[in-house]
Every structure is written in C-alpha cells, then in structure tokens.
Design an enzyme around this catalytic site. Structure first.
Site, PDB file in Angstrom:
ATOM      1  N   LYS A   1       6.045   6.434  58.116  1.00 35.90           N
ATOM      2  CA  LYS A   1       5.613   6.159  59.501  1.00 35.90           C
ATOM      3  C   LYS A   1       4.290   6.841  59.812  1.00 35.90           C
ATOM      4  O   LYS A   1       3.376   6.227  60.367  1.00 35.90           O
ATOM      5  CB  LYS A   1       6.695   6.649  60.472  1.00 35.90           C
ATOM      6  CG  LYS A   1       6.229   6.719  61.916  1.00 35.90           C
ATOM      7  CD  LYS A   1       7.231   7.377  62.828  1.00 35.90           C
ATOM      8  CE  LYS A   1       7.295   8.878  62.775  1.00 35.90           C
ATOM      9  NZ  LYS A   1       6.525   9.635  63.768  1.00 35.90           N
ATOM     10  N   ASN A   2       4.173   8.120  59.459  1.00 36.45           N
ATOM     11  CA  ASN A   2       2.987   8.878  59.858  1.00 36.45           C
ATOM     12  C   ASN A   2       1.751   8.538  59.034  1.00 36.45           C
ATOM     13  O   ASN A   2       0.650   8.993  59.343  1.00 36.45           O
ATOM     14  CB  ASN A   2       3.271  10.378  59.822  1.00 36.45           C
ATOM     15  CG  ASN A   2       4.193  10.787  60.974  1.00 36.45           C
ATOM     16  OD1 ASN A   2       4.407  10.010  61.900  1.00 36.45           O
ATOM     17  ND2 ASN A   2       4.732  11.997  60.913  1.00 36.45           N
TER      18      ASN A   2
ATOM     19  N   CYS B   1       7.030  13.284  70.604  1.00 38.46           N
ATOM     20  CA  CYS B   1       8.172  14.193  70.672  1.00 38.46           C
ATOM     21  C   CYS B   1       7.757  15.472  71.381  1.00 38.46           C
ATOM     22  O   CYS B   1       6.630  15.962  71.218  1.00 38.46           O
ATOM     23  CB  CYS B   1       8.668  14.526  69.261  1.00 38.46           C
ATOM     24  SG  CYS B   1       9.553  13.162  68.512  1.00 38.46           S
TER      25      CYS B   1
ATOM     26  N   ARG C   1       1.188  20.269  73.181  1.00 31.23           N
ATOM     27  CA  ARG C   1       0.533  19.572  72.069  1.00 31.23           C
ATOM     28  C   ARG C   1      -0.877  19.184  72.505  1.00 31.23           C
ATOM     29  O   ARG C   1      -1.145  18.026  72.834  1.00 31.23           O
ATOM     30  CB  ARG C   1       1.360  18.360  71.634  1.00 31.23           C
ATOM     31  CG  ARG C   1       2.716  18.755  71.079  1.00 31.23           C
ATOM     32  CD  ARG C   1       3.515  17.558  70.607  1.00 31.23           C
ATOM     33  NE  ARG C   1       3.050  17.017  69.345  1.00 31.23           N
ATOM     34  CZ  ARG C   1       3.630  15.986  68.732  1.00 31.23           C
ATOM     35  NH1 ARG C   1       4.669  15.395  69.271  1.00 31.23           N
ATOM     36  NH2 ARG C   1       3.157  15.538  67.577  1.00 31.23           N
TER      37      ARG C   1
ATOM     38  N   ASP D   1       8.344  18.840  59.887  1.00 27.74           N
ATOM     39  CA  ASP D   1       9.219  17.682  60.114  1.00 27.74           C
ATOM     40  C   ASP D   1      10.500  17.737  59.277  1.00 27.74           C
ATOM     41  O   ASP D   1      11.371  16.872  59.416  1.00 27.74           O
ATOM     42  CB  ASP D   1       8.458  16.372  59.833  1.00 27.74           C
ATOM     43  CG  ASP D   1       7.362  16.126  60.856  1.00 27.74           C
ATOM     44  OD1 ASP D   1       7.351  16.794  61.898  1.00 27.74           O
ATOM     45  OD2 ASP D   1       6.499  15.262  60.595  1.00 27.74           O
TER      46      ASP D   1
ATOM     47  N   ARG E   1      12.892   5.935  66.209  1.00 28.50           N
ATOM     48  CA  ARG E   1      11.429   5.951  66.183  1.00 28.50           C
ATOM     49  C   ARG E   1      10.900   6.096  64.767  1.00 28.50           C
ATOM     50  O   ARG E   1       9.803   5.636  64.457  1.00 28.50           O
ATOM     51  CB  ARG E   1      10.892   7.135  67.008  1.00 28.50           C
ATOM     52  CG  ARG E   1      11.134   6.991  68.477  1.00 28.50           C
ATOM     53  CD  ARG E   1      10.612   8.176  69.217  1.00 28.50           C
ATOM     54  NE  ARG E   1       9.162   8.260  68.999  1.00 28.50           N
ATOM     55  CZ  ARG E   1       8.356   9.013  69.701  1.00 28.50           C
ATOM     56  NH1 ARG E   1       8.839   9.762  70.666  1.00 28.50           N
ATOM     57  NH2 ARG E   1       7.068   9.026  69.456  1.00 28.50           N
TER      58      ARG E   1
END
Ligand code: EPU
Length: 420
Positions: free
Chosen positions: A22-23, A118, A123, A307, A399
């Site tokens: 995903k990232n 998230c 952030r 993560d 997600r």
C-alpha cells in the site's frame, strides 16, 4: 457497522500470498499526475486507501480503471484538469499529501486540504513544506488548506530533512522530477517504497539516483511518459502474518516477499526464539506458540518498522518474561495495549516506551481497533486468546490489508467478518 469475531487458539497452517505494498502504491498512483500518458500499475492491493486514491484522481478529472481480480490499475491523467482537492476527501488519508508535490509539478500551483491518516500523535508536514520552498514554491495555509505556488515553475535545490521522513522524501522526489535543474535530498528516507517510487519514475523517464540511500539526486526532466510498473510486495502485510503464525502457533509460509525487506522482523522473531526459514521469495514461520520477551526500538528503515510495532506488542503480551518497546517514530502508538489489557494483557506505557509483562494466556473480549496496525495487533491477540473476541473499527483494518479475514481463515483461523 462491521465487526470481526475470532474464536482463538486455532493454530495456523498453510501458505499466504502477499499483496502489493500500500505505502509504495500510493506515491506511485499520485505521481502518475506528472505524466499525461497512460500508466499501467500492476500488483496494486485491493484495500480502501487505494480505492480512495483512485477516487481522488477521478475527482481531479483522471480516468482510472481498477481490475480487482488481477490488481491492475490503468490510470490516464491526460484529462486531469483540477489543481485542487477538497478537505472532505483528502482528510481521510495521509498519502493524499503527495498530491501537493504532484499538482505543483504539473500545474505550478496546488490547493489541497490538510491530510488526515491514522492518529498516533502529531503528524506535522513542516519538512514537506521546507522542501517545496527550497524548490522555489511559496507555501501558505488558509482554513484547512495548504496552498503552494511556483509562478515560474519549480527549480532544483538542496533539501536537508531534519528527520528522514517517508512522506517528505516522496513529495520532494515527485515535485523535483519535473523541476528545472538538479535537486539533492540529504537525510532522505531509505524505505523500500522510496526505491519503488524512484524505479517507477525512472521508468517514466525521470532521472533519479541514490534512492535507498540517505542522499537522493533528482535531475529534473521536461516531461515524463507512461509505463507499465509492478508494485513491490507489502513487507508489513508479510510481517503481520509472520507474527500471527509465531503468536498463535503452527506453520505459515508467506509467499511473494522480498526477504531483504523482512530482515528486521525475521531477526526479532529469531531473537524471541521462533523458528524462521528464509527462501528466495518465501519465508516460513514455525511456532509451538512459546517464545521469550525481547526489547525493540522502532527506527527509520533499515531499522525496525513502526508499522510492525503493534503486532510485536501483541506477540510480547503472551511471551515469557518482560519485553520493552521504544517507539522511535510516533508520539502515541501504544493505544492498542489498552485494548489488549481488556483481554488480560499487562503493560505499562511511559511516554514512548512500553514495558510488557508476558501472560500465559489472553482471554477473548470486546475490543476496538484504533488504527490500521492496532487492528492487526488485536487480530493476532484474538487468534492466540482463549474464547471469543469481537473487534470493532474494522474499516481501519481494511485500509491496508486485503481480505485479511479470508486469508486468515484459509490458514485455519476461526474468524468471521460480520456486517450489521
Ligand atoms: N515528521 C515531521 N515533519 C514532517 C514529516 C514527518 O516531524 O514534515 C515526523 C512524523 O511526525 C513522524 C516521523 O517524522 O514522527 C516520521 O514520519 P514520516 O513522514 O516518515 O511518516 P508518514 O510519511 O506520515 C509513512 C507511512 C506510515 C508509516 C510511516 C513511518 C504512508 C502513507 N504512511 O507515514 O504508514 O508509519 O511512514 O514509516 O506511507 C501505516 O501504513 O500503517 C502507516 C501509518
């Protein structure tokens, strides 16, 4: 509302195919804005953050077709005409920050709502902003929007990041690809997704060297063309199944992985006394469900990934002895431990450190997933626990994990997704 129910203590056996990362997919999808040609992206994971990124591109005017069964996305940004993205949609996802760099490079200006994502403490995006300014953009803020303007186009410059931010590195790589002259990013993030983005952009005609090291050089080019590109496997998804196998017990092979990306997770499982066997593109974890507590500290790549921290926190909750976790990336990423405490977990959190006292057993309870990886941790705890666990906040898990319920069930977990 969706919830997942798990009846625990069923060992896991079999092979699980890992989806695209995903990232890595998000930066690549948003950077297709830089070309006016079609891009064909393969191995795109079918997760909700990715669908959202397609919706955002469609709202800007692009044509996007995603083939769910094959994971192929065809993105045509030729008709893309808007340089703005509204708060209501971009606030749902962190990766939408990449639109700032992409729109700025394409149109010379961008008007993008403040990005969400998230919630694990503050952030900020100051490093992104600093980078854009070093490339000659003027950046201002108004009513939840970030405005960036480079009237005469972006010009290459030297950018030093105070911290090796993944998002800022991505954004400046994207913006600098079409800037006049050379950009040098120092203290760049080194994650595999940075390398994947550089490979994609280079395939489209960009001139990027050094991705994967702390210094990345980007020689701006006039334009980019389309290409066909395959996203790398998701190291966090793979790591999640590896930790699940370790915690619950059994024998699970994660297939379609790049073992180099899995080195820290593999090392930490071995340190805990779990049996891990590494092959060319497959890693097998064998476990009797007994392992010892360890210490770990999350750091930028090649350090241990933040993560994967919650999943290891779940594992440590049932390890022999005491474990220490230091969270080196985010201020507040231990909320999942409060949920595991409802299942009998014992931990103490002081600032960015958690001390976890391993318990012989966790017991099923009603728990809530507070973010994507917290949800993964709760699934692991639930599968190891005695009795039934009910997990809410499932949308957050979706997600970033494609069909996690189906994949775990195929390994033997007694797990169900319920829509009420
Ligand atoms: N930071 C700043 N200023 C900035 C940018 C970052 O202070 O301008 C700080 C952050 O607050 C944090 C640290 O730098 O303390 C690292 O943040 P980074 O920018 O690297 O993270 P990100 O780009 O916001 C991505 C992933 C996250 C992952 C982190 C760290 C995406 C879309 N998100 O976030 O993924 O945790 O890198 O590896 O790629 C997830 O997938 O569950 C997830 C949260």
């Amino acid at each position: 509302m969706k919830l997942i129910t798990v009846r625990g203590e069923k060992k896991l056996y079999g092979r699980v195919d890992i989806s695209g990362m995903k990232n890595a997919a998000l930066p690549i999808i948003f950077s297709t804005v830089l070309t006016r040609d079609k891009c064909i992206i393969e191995n795109v994971p079918n997760v909700s953050d990715i669908s959202l990124s397609f919706d955002i591109l469609r709202l800007l005017g692009a044509n996007v077709t995603y083939y769910h069964t094959t994971g192929v996305a065809v993105i045509d940004t030729e008709p893309l005409s808007k340089n703005y993205a509204t708060y209501d949609i971009v606030s749902k996802m962190r990766g939408s920050t990449y639109l700032i760099g992409a729109l700025l490079a394409r149109f010379g200006s961008s008007h993008v709502g403040w990005p969400g994502g998230c919630d694990f403490g503050s952030r900020p995006i100051d490093q992104h902003i600093k980078g854009f300014e070093m490339l000659g953009a003027k950046v201002s803020f108004s009513e939840g929007y970030i405005d960036a303007v480079a009237k005469n186009g972006l010009v290459g410059g030297n950018v030093y990041f105070d911290i090796p931010s993944v998002g800022a590195t991505v954004n400046i790589m994207i913006a600098a690809s079409l800037a006049k002259g050379e950009t040098v990013i120092d203290n760049a993030a080194r994650e595999p997704h940075i390398v994947d983005l550089a490979n994609f952009l280079n395939m489209c005609g960009a001139d990027i060297t050094g991705a994967g090291t702390s210094t990345i050089k980007i020689k701006g080019v006039e334009s980019l063309h389309g290409c066909t590109y395959t996203i790398v496997p998701d190291m966090i998804e793979a790591g999640t199944y590896m930790v699940a196998a370790a915690a619950v017990g059994g024998e699970v092979s994660v297939n379609n992985v790049i073992p180099k990306h899995m080195e820290t997770v593999t090392a930490k499982l071995l340190e805990a006394g779990v049996d891990v066997n590494v092959d060319d593109s497959e890693i097998t974890v064998r476990s009797e469900g007994r392992f010892r507590g360890i210490s770990l500290r999350t750091l930028p790549y090649p350090g241990f990934p933040t993560d994967m921290q919650p999943q290891f926190g779940a594992l440590m909750s049932i390890a022999e002895g005491v474990s220490n976790i230091t969270e080196g990336i985010f201020d507040s990423r231990f909320r999942y431990l409060e949920e595991i405490a409802k299942m009998g977990g014992v931990s103490e959190v002081v600032k960015n450190k958690a001390i976890i006292t391993g318990q012989k057993k966790l017991v099923g309870a009603k728990v809530h997933s507070t973010d994507l990886r917290a949800g993964a941790a709760l699934l692991i705890a639930a599968m190891a626990a005695e009795g039934e666990t009910e997990i809410t906040g499932v949308e957050l898990i979706e997600r970033g994990y494609f069909d996690i319920v189906g994949k775990l069930r195929s390994l033997g977990a007694d797990i169900e997704l319920i829509e009420k």
